[in-house]
Design a protein around this motif. Structure first.
Motif, PDB file in Angstrom:
ATOM      1  N   ALA A  99       0.834  -1.192   0.000  1.00  0.00           N
ATOM      2  CA  ALA A  99       0.000   0.000   0.000  1.00  0.00           C
ATOM      3  C   ALA A  99       0.870   1.244   0.000  1.00  0.00           C
ATOM      4  CB  ALA A  99      -0.895   0.002   1.234  1.00  0.00           C
ATOM      5  N   ARG A 135      -5.258   6.421  -0.338  1.00  0.00           N
ATOM      6  CA  ARG A 135      -4.350   5.280  -0.335  1.00  0.00           C
ATOM      7  C   ARG A 135      -4.584   4.390  -1.548  1.00  0.00           C
ATOM      8  NH1 ARG A 135      -1.606   3.372   3.722  1.00  0.00           N
ATOM      9  NH2 ARG A 135      -2.764   4.672   5.152  1.00  0.00           N
ATOM     10  N   SER A 152      -4.345  -2.063  -0.150  1.00  0.00           N
ATOM     11  CA  SER A 152      -4.415  -2.322   1.282  1.00  0.00           C
ATOM     12  C   SER A 152      -3.080  -2.857   1.763  1.00  0.00           C
ATOM     13  CB  SER A 152      -5.523  -3.341   1.587  1.00  0.00           C
ATOM     14  OG  SER A 152      -5.242  -4.553   0.936  1.00  0.00           O
ATOM     15  N   LYS A 167      -0.650  -5.433   3.193  1.00  0.00           N
ATOM     16  CA  LYS A 167      -0.608  -6.894   3.166  1.00  0.00           C
ATOM     17  C   LYS A 167       0.211  -7.437   4.338  1.00  0.00           C
ATOM     18  CE  LYS A 167      -2.378  -7.020  -1.043  1.00  0.00           C
ATOM     19  NZ  LYS A 167      -3.776  -7.123  -1.223  1.00  0.00           N
ATOM     20  N   THR A 175      -2.709  -7.498  10.321  1.00  0.00           N
ATOM     21  CA  THR A 175      -4.099  -7.373  10.748  1.00  0.00           C
ATOM     22  C   THR A 175      -4.141  -6.500  11.991  1.00  0.00           C
ATOM     23  OG1 THR A 175      -3.971  -9.369  12.119  1.00  0.00           O
ATOM     24  CG2 THR A 175      -4.798  -9.637   9.874  1.00  0.00           C
ATOM     25  N   LYS A 234      -5.296   2.878   9.323  1.00  0.00           N
ATOM     26  CA  LYS A 234      -5.838   3.011   7.968  1.00  0.00           C
ATOM     27  C   LYS A 234      -5.253   1.946   7.067  1.00  0.00           C
ATOM     28  CE  LYS A 234      -6.621   7.532   6.714  1.00  0.00           C
ATOM     29  NZ  LYS A 234      -6.106   8.813   6.251  1.00  0.00           N
ATOM     30  N   GLY A 235      -6.101   1.276   6.294  1.00  0.00           N
ATOM     31  CA  GLY A 235      -5.649   0.325   5.291  1.00  0.00           C
ATOM     32  C   GLY A 235      -5.245  -1.036   5.815  1.00  0.00           C
ATOM     33  N   VAL A 236      -5.428  -1.316   7.113  1.00  0.00           N
ATOM     34  CA  VAL A 236      -5.045  -2.605   7.692  1.00  0.00           C
ATOM     35  C   VAL A 236      -6.315  -3.403   7.955  1.00  0.00           C
ATOM     36  CG1 VAL A 236      -3.831  -3.733   9.580  1.00  0.00           C
ATOM     37  CG2 VAL A 236      -3.035  -1.530   8.768  1.00  0.00           C
ATOM     38  N   THR A 237      -6.314  -4.684   7.567  1.00  0.00           N
ATOM     39  CA  THR A 237      -7.468  -5.559   7.725  1.00  0.00           C
ATOM     40  C   THR A 237      -7.817  -5.737   9.189  1.00  0.00           C
ATOM     41  OG1 THR A 237      -6.798  -6.752   5.744  1.00  0.00           O
ATOM     42  CG2 THR A 237      -8.393  -7.842   7.170  1.00  0.00           C
TER      43      THR A 237
END
Length: 56
Positions: free
Chosen positions: A2, A11, A14, A16, A19, A50-53
């Motif tokens: 990301a 952004r 995502s 990778k 989590t 932001k952007g983290v599962t």
């Protein structure tokens, strides 16, 4: 991987291999590595990363 876009573009993609989960004891979000399971960072400014599962 990301990457942050230009101003006002947001952004790209995502994050990778990571989590995040909410820790009700501390009231903060904690980021962990999916390969090793080790905790990496805790967000202190409030809200999730932001952007983290999110892991439930």
């Amino acid at each position: 991987m990301a990457k942050n876009g230009g101003p006002g573009k947001g952004r790209h993609g995502s994050v990778k291999g990571r989590t995040q989960s909410y820790n009700p004891r501390t009231g903060m979000w904690t980021k962990s590595n999916t390969a090793t399971g080790r905790f990496m960072d805790t967000k202190t400014s409030g809200g999730p990363f932001k952007g983290v599962t999110r892991k439930h």
